[in-house]
Design an enzyme around this catalytic site. Structure first.
Site, PDB file in Angstrom:
ATOM      1  N   ASP A 139      58.768 -43.963  16.946  1.00  0.00           N
ATOM      2  CA  ASP A 139      58.279 -44.912  15.938  1.00  0.00           C
ATOM      3  C   ASP A 139      59.357 -44.956  14.849  1.00  0.00           C
ATOM      4  OD1 ASP A 139      56.430 -46.549  14.388  1.00  0.00           O
ATOM      5  OD2 ASP A 139      56.057 -44.792  13.144  1.00  0.00           O
ATOM      6  N   SER A 140      59.135 -45.788  13.826  1.00  0.00           N
ATOM      7  CA  SER A 140      60.098 -45.847  12.732  1.00  0.00           C
ATOM      8  C   SER A 140      59.984 -44.637  11.805  1.00  0.00           C
ATOM      9  CB  SER A 140      59.864 -47.119  11.911  1.00  0.00           C
ATOM     10  OG  SER A 140      58.564 -47.075  11.343  1.00  0.00           O
ATOM     11  N   TYR A 182      60.674 -50.900  10.042  1.00  0.00           N
ATOM     12  CA  TYR A 182      60.933 -51.919  11.063  1.00  0.00           C
ATOM     13  C   TYR A 182      60.307 -53.265  10.676  1.00  0.00           C
ATOM     14  CZ  TYR A 182      62.195 -48.348  14.660  1.00  0.00           C
ATOM     15  OH  TYR A 182      62.773 -47.348  15.405  1.00  0.00           O
ATOM     16  N   GLY A 183      59.222 -53.178   9.919  1.00  0.00           N
ATOM     17  CA  GLY A 183      58.368 -54.355   9.697  1.00  0.00           C
ATOM     18  C   GLY A 183      59.030 -55.515   8.989  1.00  0.00           C
ATOM     19  N   CYS A 201      54.738 -47.754  18.315  1.00  0.00           N
ATOM     20  CA  CYS A 201      54.993 -48.634  17.185  1.00  0.00           C
ATOM     21  C   CYS A 201      54.643 -50.051  17.635  1.00  0.00           C
ATOM     22  CB  CYS A 201      56.470 -48.541  16.816  1.00  0.00           C
ATOM     23  SG  CYS A 201      56.988 -49.758  15.602  1.00  0.00           S
ATOM     24  N   ASN A 202      53.732 -50.704  16.903  1.00  0.00           N
ATOM     25  CA  ASN A 202      53.344 -52.066  17.289  1.00  0.00           C
ATOM     26  C   ASN A 202      54.512 -53.035  17.127  1.00  0.00           C
ATOM     27  OD1 ASN A 202      50.700 -50.697  16.202  1.00  0.00           O
ATOM     28  ND2 ASN A 202      50.049 -52.360  17.536  1.00  0.00           N
ATOM     29  N   CYS A 205      49.267 -51.415  13.175  1.00  0.00           N
ATOM     30  CA  CYS A 205      50.526 -50.707  12.910  1.00  0.00           C
ATOM     31  C   CYS A 205      50.143 -49.238  12.942  1.00  0.00           C
ATOM     32  CB  CYS A 205      51.081 -51.093  11.534  1.00  0.00           C
ATOM     33  SG  CYS A 205      52.366 -49.959  10.913  1.00  0.00           S
ATOM     34  N   HIS A 253      51.145 -46.726  11.443  1.00  0.00           N
ATOM     35  CA  HIS A 253      51.072 -46.009  10.171  1.00  0.00           C
ATOM     36  C   HIS A 253      49.675 -46.128   9.536  1.00  0.00           C
ATOM     37  CE1 HIS A 253      55.474 -45.934  10.270  1.00  0.00           C
ATOM     38  NE2 HIS A 253      55.459 -45.148   9.219  1.00  0.00           N
TER      39      HIS A 253
HETATM   40  N1  DGL Z   1      54.629 -47.997  12.683  1.00  0.00           N
HETATM   41  C1  DGL Z   1      55.210 -49.248  13.004  1.00  0.00           C
HETATM   42  C2  DGL Z   1      54.238 -50.207  13.644  1.00  0.00           C
HETATM   43  O1  DGL Z   1      53.359 -49.757  14.326  1.00  0.00           O
HETATM   44  C3  DGL Z   1      56.249 -49.844  12.088  1.00  0.00           C
HETATM   45  C4  DGL Z   1      56.144 -49.641  10.630  1.00  0.00           C
HETATM   46  C5  DGL Z   1      57.427 -50.073   9.934  1.00  0.00           C
HETATM   47  O2  DGL Z   1      58.433 -49.393  10.113  1.00  0.00           O
HETATM   48  O3  DGL Z   1      57.412 -51.089   9.238  1.00  0.00           O
HETATM   49  O4  DGL Z   1      54.341 -51.392  13.520  1.00  0.00           O
END
Ligand code: DGL
Length: 248
Positions: A13-14, A45-46, A76-77, A181, A183
């Protein structure tokens, strides 16, 4: 059982978000070894472009398969929505499992107007739009995307506040919330405080069950009766390992 079954399953994941998936993976597959990578260098990542996420996702897959992983879970979505097809094309012989927003479980539980919280990148992806449209039609109900800029960063910093959700939800009507997400499950107390009585759904346990199915199909389940271990690839400051020890 194939000889490679003794190798670990890699998860990335990020940052710490994928630990919400790793928790379900360990519960579902206690005999497996896992290696976890929180890619904090490229986080969040978002807010990145589709092309950037594709490139990052492929690099992470190269690194983790290079370490000998027998399978990969994209926890990670955002990386699933933008990059999983590319990884599957490059590694057609390895199980590559992604996480999808838990819209189906929300509809199956009887929700009819479901807000799908996700990163801006995920909400902008065609894979996300198609999933919501397809399931909304199938269940004669409505799922709509709700971008949450800055939220994964707030989770990383441990600074999630209820006010964020008070303004995010203001003027919206919904009877179910999907945490799209990885997180966001770590913000569920604050989310529920701002949306009392609304059920929350996330894709972690579905992803863990899918991982078991794929490993079984490929005869890659480790069946020697041993207890698995979790190993962390060093990120800056050992954040994922610390979070795992403190919160999970
Ligand atoms: N945890 C990630 C997700 O499921 C990405 C969160 C991020 O880095 O913005 O989308």
């Amino acid at each position: 059982m194939r000889p490679e079954a003794g190798r670990p399953v890699a998860v990335f994941d990020s940052g710490v978000g994928g630990l919400s998936v790793l928790r379900s993976l360990v519960a579902e597959l206690p005999g497996e070894d896992f290696i976890y990578f929180g890619d904090r260098k490229n986080a969040p990542y978002g807010g990145r472009t589709h092309a950037e996420i594709k490139e990052i996702a492929e690099k992470n897959a190269d690194m983790l398969f290079g370490l000998g992983a027998k399978a990969l879970v994209v926890a990670c979505n955002t990386a699933t929505a933008a990059g999983i097809e590319q990884i599957r094309e490059k590694y057609p012989d390895r199980p590559v499992i992604g996480i999808e927003p838990a819209v189906k479980p929300a509809f199956e539980a009887g929700c009819r107007r479901v807000a799908v919280m996700a990163t801006p990148r995920t909400v902008g992806e065609s894979r996300f739009a198609s999933l919501l449209a397809e399931l909304s039609a199938k269940f004669s109900a409505l799922a709509f995307g709700l971008p949450c800029p800055g939220l994964s960063e707030a989770v990383e910093r441990g600074e999630v506040r209820k006010d964020y959700f008070d303004s995010l939800f203001s003027g919206l009507e919904f009877d179910g919330l999907v945490l799209g997400c990885t997180h966001y499950p770590f913000a569920s107390a604050e989310i529920s405080a701002a949306a009392p009585g609304i059920p929350l759904f996330d894709g972690a346990s579905g992803t863990a069950r899918q991982t078991r199915r794929r490993l079984a199909e490929e005869r890659l389940l480790r069946e020697d009766g041993g207890r698995g271990r979790v190993e962390f690839i060093p990120d800056d400051g050992g954040a994922a390992e610390r979070f795992w020890k403190e919160h999970i």
